[in-house]
Write a protein that holds these residues in place. Structure first.
Motif, PDB file in Angstrom:
ATOM      1  N   VAL A  18      -4.473  72.515 126.185  1.00  0.00           N
ATOM      2  CA  VAL A  18      -5.662  71.956 125.448  1.00  0.00           C
ATOM      3  C   VAL A  18      -5.747  72.744 123.990  1.00  0.00           C
ATOM      4  O   VAL A  18      -5.791  72.064 123.013  1.00  0.00           O
ATOM      5  N   THR A  19      -5.537  73.758 124.034  1.00  0.00           N
ATOM      6  CA  THR A  19      -5.892  74.403 122.792  1.00  0.00           C
ATOM      7  C   THR A  19      -4.500  74.316 121.903  1.00  0.00           C
ATOM      8  O   THR A  19      -4.706  74.356 120.675  1.00  0.00           O
ATOM      9  N   GLY A  20      -3.305  74.232 122.659  1.00  0.00           N
ATOM     10  CA  GLY A  20      -2.284  73.760 121.515  1.00  0.00           C
ATOM     11  C   GLY A  20      -2.471  72.439 120.684  1.00  0.00           C
ATOM     12  O   GLY A  20      -1.995  72.508 119.475  1.00  0.00           O
ATOM     13  N   ALA A  21      -3.382  71.331 121.028  1.00  0.00           N
ATOM     14  CA  ALA A  21      -3.441  70.358 120.661  1.00  0.00           C
ATOM     15  C   ALA A  21      -4.473  70.600 119.164  1.00  0.00           C
ATOM     16  O   ALA A  21      -4.219  70.031 118.076  1.00  0.00           O
ATOM     17  N   TRP A  22      -5.287  71.860 119.352  1.00  0.00           N
ATOM     18  CA  TRP A  22      -5.908  72.192 118.176  1.00  0.00           C
ATOM     19  C   TRP A  22      -5.372  72.615 117.070  1.00  0.00           C
ATOM     20  O   TRP A  22      -6.092  72.894 116.094  1.00  0.00           O
ATOM     21  N   ALA A  23      -4.083  73.220 117.153  1.00  0.00           N
ATOM     22  CA  ALA A  23      -3.420  74.036 116.164  1.00  0.00           C
ATOM     23  C   ALA A  23      -2.770  73.120 115.119  1.00  0.00           C
ATOM     24  O   ALA A  23      -2.210  73.806 114.534  1.00  0.00           O
ATOM     25  N   ASP A  24      -2.847  72.092 115.218  1.00  0.00           N
ATOM     26  CA  ASP A  24      -2.305  71.097 114.304  1.00  0.00           C
ATOM     27  C   ASP A  24      -2.915  71.110 113.102  1.00  0.00           C
ATOM     28  O   ASP A  24      -4.176  71.390 113.119  1.00  0.00           O
ATOM     29  N   GLU A  25      -2.286  71.103 111.837  1.00  0.00           N
ATOM     30  CA  GLU A  25      -2.844  71.227 110.678  1.00  0.00           C
ATOM     31  C   GLU A  25      -3.615  69.874 110.324  1.00  0.00           C
ATOM     32  O   GLU A  25      -3.095  68.888 110.322  1.00  0.00           O
ATOM     33  N   LEU A  26      -4.857  70.176 109.967  1.00  0.00           N
ATOM     34  CA  LEU A  26      -5.741  68.971 109.601  1.00  0.00           C
ATOM     35  C   LEU A  26      -6.229  69.244 107.953  1.00  0.00           C
ATOM     36  O   LEU A  26      -5.752  70.094 107.452  1.00  0.00           O
ATOM     37  N   ALA A 104      -2.606  71.502  90.998  1.00  0.00           N
ATOM     38  CA  ALA A 104      -2.464  72.979  91.424  1.00  0.00           C
ATOM     39  C   ALA A 104      -2.656  73.255  92.928  1.00  0.00           C
ATOM     40  O   ALA A 104      -3.577  72.666  93.504  1.00  0.00           O
ATOM     41  N   THR A 105      -1.734  73.909  93.347  1.00  0.00           N
ATOM     42  CA  THR A 105      -1.636  74.339  95.032  1.00  0.00           C
ATOM     43  C   THR A 105      -2.052  75.761  95.099  1.00  0.00           C
ATOM     44  O   THR A 105      -1.301  76.435  94.593  1.00  0.00           O
ATOM     45  N   VAL A 106      -2.915  76.174  95.901  1.00  0.00           N
ATOM     46  CA  VAL A 106      -3.306  77.337  96.306  1.00  0.00           C
ATOM     47  C   VAL A 106      -2.842  77.506  97.641  1.00  0.00           C
ATOM     48  O   VAL A 106      -3.448  76.734  98.534  1.00  0.00           O
ATOM     49  N   SER A 107      -1.828  78.200  98.041  1.00  0.00           N
ATOM     50  CA  SER A 107      -1.207  78.385  99.380  1.00  0.00           C
ATOM     51  C   SER A 107      -1.473  79.786  99.845  1.00  0.00           C
ATOM     52  O   SER A 107      -1.710  80.849  99.019  1.00  0.00           O
ATOM     53  N   GLY A 108      -0.720  80.008 101.117  1.00  0.00           N
ATOM     54  CA  GLY A 108      -0.790  81.204 101.721  1.00  0.00           C
ATOM     55  C   GLY A 108      -2.257  81.787 101.806  1.00  0.00           C
ATOM     56  O   GLY A 108      -2.431  82.995 101.822  1.00  0.00           O
ATOM     57  N   VAL A 109      -3.088  80.944 102.096  1.00  0.00           N
ATOM     58  CA  VAL A 109      -4.579  81.461 102.347  1.00  0.00           C
ATOM     59  C   VAL A 109      -5.008  82.115 103.539  1.00  0.00           C
ATOM     60  O   VAL A 109      -5.129  83.144 103.666  1.00  0.00           O
ATOM     61  N   ASN A 110      -5.034  81.167 104.731  1.00  0.00           N
ATOM     62  CA  ASN A 110      -5.291  81.652 106.035  1.00  0.00           C
ATOM     63  C   ASN A 110      -6.361  82.485 105.944  1.00  0.00           C
ATOM     64  O   ASN A 110      -6.605  83.551 106.508  1.00  0.00           O
ATOM     65  N   LYS A 128      -8.431  68.691  98.132  1.00  0.00           N
ATOM     66  CA  LYS A 128      -8.059  68.447  99.381  1.00  0.00           C
ATOM     67  C   LYS A 128      -7.793  69.951 100.107  1.00  0.00           C
ATOM     68  O   LYS A 128      -6.938  70.475  99.635  1.00  0.00           O
ATOM     69  N   VAL A 129      -8.603  69.916 101.352  1.00  0.00           N
ATOM     70  CA  VAL A 129      -8.362  71.389 101.718  1.00  0.00           C
ATOM     71  C   VAL A 129      -7.595  71.017 103.357  1.00  0.00           C
ATOM     72  O   VAL A 129      -8.047  70.142 104.111  1.00  0.00           O
ATOM     73  N   TYR A 130      -6.719  71.961 103.293  1.00  0.00           N
ATOM     74  CA  TYR A 130      -5.895  71.888 104.616  1.00  0.00           C
ATOM     75  C   TYR A 130      -6.337  73.065 105.480  1.00  0.00           C
ATOM     76  O   TYR A 130      -6.588  74.202 104.921  1.00  0.00           O
ATOM     77  N   TYR A 131      -6.400  72.691 107.185  1.00  0.00           N
ATOM     78  CA  TYR A 131      -7.082  73.935 107.610  1.00  0.00           C
ATOM     79  C   TYR A 131      -6.724  73.493 109.128  1.00  0.00           C
ATOM     80  O   TYR A 131      -5.931  72.556 109.544  1.00  0.00           O
ATOM     81  N   THR A 132      -6.590  74.658 109.825  1.00  0.00           N
ATOM     82  CA  THR A 132      -6.444  74.515 111.573  1.00  0.00           C
ATOM     83  C   THR A 132      -7.848  74.826 112.212  1.00  0.00           C
ATOM     84  O   THR A 132      -8.597  75.853 111.509  1.00  0.00           O
TER      85      THR A 132
END
Length: 474
Positions: A18-26, A104-110, A128-132
């Protein structure tokens, strides 16, 4: 309610799935042509510290803006699209900045938030914000029977309850008796001509069938939501006919095995494999003509059933001399591998029932070495100059001239000394006589010679059968 066929022990695997499905990047995006100072979306919030003039997010020199996750999500990347001013003059507290054309891309945030400061005029039209989703702090509740587990998934604001059913085809076994194939129980007919257990009360029968849960290492009882089904088994070990329960079982002689099958609505699913086979039998039936003998040989101690075979008498041959074979005293329980003579002491042909004893009898018994038996069908060899063989014809042993096939569990005489005879008669030793009388005091009755010939009365000394009893006349 959703049901799955799992073990209690694999609950952790269920949660991992179940939790594995939540780990996809949204991702979530925001675009505007109007001046904005605060944007609150579904998963993140953008706040501009000091708004300048223009469209979109506008930052004056040395002013800052923040992007903050609202539900504990982890921001992995942010893409900023320029407005009317180039995006080439800002500093981000977390991660790195890559300028590529208008984006401009801000990466490696986490992280759950980030702050960036403009080093010059900065206008942003789209974000555009990418998150898990965060690893949920799931609290699992398991009922006392360990059959149901529930947990809450806050990400989707729903509660899913799973009924976890133990698959008994994997971790549960059914067993009859000690679990040995071929375990045997005797049955008999009652007054209504129905088969019932012969050596135990009916109430004790269910205890012969046990079902064991290999996970919890405990014997389950019949209150554990399963049904025991009984199957008749053929010679190849395959089930035949419809399954029976204790309520419908007829106890007919035969070979059987059992399964444990999950009941409807129980905490279990599936069914076990067929158990070890077990046998129900009455005993060994033998047919004997009136006032005649048959031979019998078996690798277990035997006695004649007292209820159905009162007219059966068991003997062996204690010695052979010339043309006479001397019988032993009547045997109540014969030791195993003893060649026997079974006499029908009645005036009609009967089927006798021989029953295996639970233990060898404490009996000193002399058996003539010439009297031999077989457990399997065989052939009595034709007599030779060195070996004379004799087969029983019901009343006496007769000379075997040619090879003679015989069935299993039979006996015969094999004599290597003396002059061959056409027949060997059966006689009783006087020391084993049942009754003793004189010719002068004979009373009226049914008289037979020892070989079954009916006579009016004894005409000479010897052994006779009178009214079903052996009599020695002197």
């Amino acid at each position: 309610m959703k049901t799955i066929s799992r073990y209690i022990m694999t609950l952790a695997l269920l949660l991992t799935a179940v939790t594995g499905a939540w780990a996809d990047e949204l991702s979530e995006s925001f675009t505007t042509n109007h001046e904005v100072s605060v944007y609150t979306g579904e998963h993140f919030k953008i706040t501009v510290g000091d708004v300048g003039s223009g469209k979109g997010f506008y930052l004056a020199e040395n002013k800052y803006a923040t992007i903050e996750a609202l539900n504990g999500e982890i921001i992995t990347k942010v893409e900023l699209t320029k407005g009317y001013y180039y995006i080439n003059n800002f500093y981000c507290e977390v991660g790195t900045t890559n300028i590529s054309g208008d984006v401009a891309t801000v990466s490696g945030v986490n992280n759950t938030s980030l702050t960036f400061t403009a080093s010059g005029a900065l206008q942003i039209k789209a974000v555009k914000v990418y998150y898990t989703a965060p690893e949920p702090a799931v609290e699992v509740t398991i009922n006392e029977a360990k059959s149901e587990a529930s947990f809450q998934m806050p990400q989707y604001d729903v509660t899913a309850t799973y009924t976890i059913k133990r698959d008994i085809s994997v971790d549960v076994t059914a067993q009859v008796g000690d679990g040995t194939d071929g375990v045997r129980y005797r049955v008999k007919k009652d007054g209504n001509n129905k088969f019932i257990p012969a050596d135990m009360e009916m109430a004790a029968v269910p205890a012969l069938f046990t079902v064991n849960d290999d996970i919890e290492q405990k014997a389950l009882t019949q209150t554990q939501d399963y049904i025991v089904q009984i199957y008749a088994i053929d010679a190849e070990g395959q089930s035949t006919g419809d399954p029976m329960t204790f309520a419908t079982f007829t106890f007919e002689p035969g070979i059987y095995a059992v399964k444990a099958v999950a009941a409807d609505g129980s905490d279990y699913a599936g069914e076990t494999a067929l158990s070890n086979t077990f046998q129900l039998f009455q005993g060994y039936q033998v047919e004997v003509a009136a006032k005649e003998f048959i031979t019998y040989y078996k690798d277990e101690p035997l006695y004649a059933d007292t209820e159905t075979s009162a007219d059966a008498e068991l003997y062996t041959i204690s010695s052979v001399n010339g043309d006479q074979a001397t019988l032993s005293a009547a045997i109540e329980t014969a030791p195993s591998r003893t060649p026997l003579l079974i006499f029908n002491n009645s005036d009609e042909a009967k089927t006798f029932l021989l029953i295996p004893a639970n233990a060898e009898p404490n009996l000193q018994l002399t058996v003539a070495p010439e009297f031999v038996g077989t457990l399997e069908a065989t052939t009595i060899a034709a007599s030779t100059d060195d070996q004379n063989n004799y087969a029983l014809n019901g009343k006496a042993f007769v000379f075997v001239k040619n090879d003679l096939p015989v069935g299993a569990n039979k006996a015969w005489l094999s004599i290597s000394t003396g002059v061959p005879s056409a027949r060997i008669t059966l006689v009783f030793d006087e020391t084993t006589k049942i009754a003793n009388t004189n010719i002068t005091n004979i009373t009226n009755g049914e008289w037979y010679t020892i070989d079954g010939r009916k006579v009016n009365a004894p005409s000479k000394k010897g052994i006779y059968i009178m009214n079903g009893k052996k009599v020695v006349v002197k």
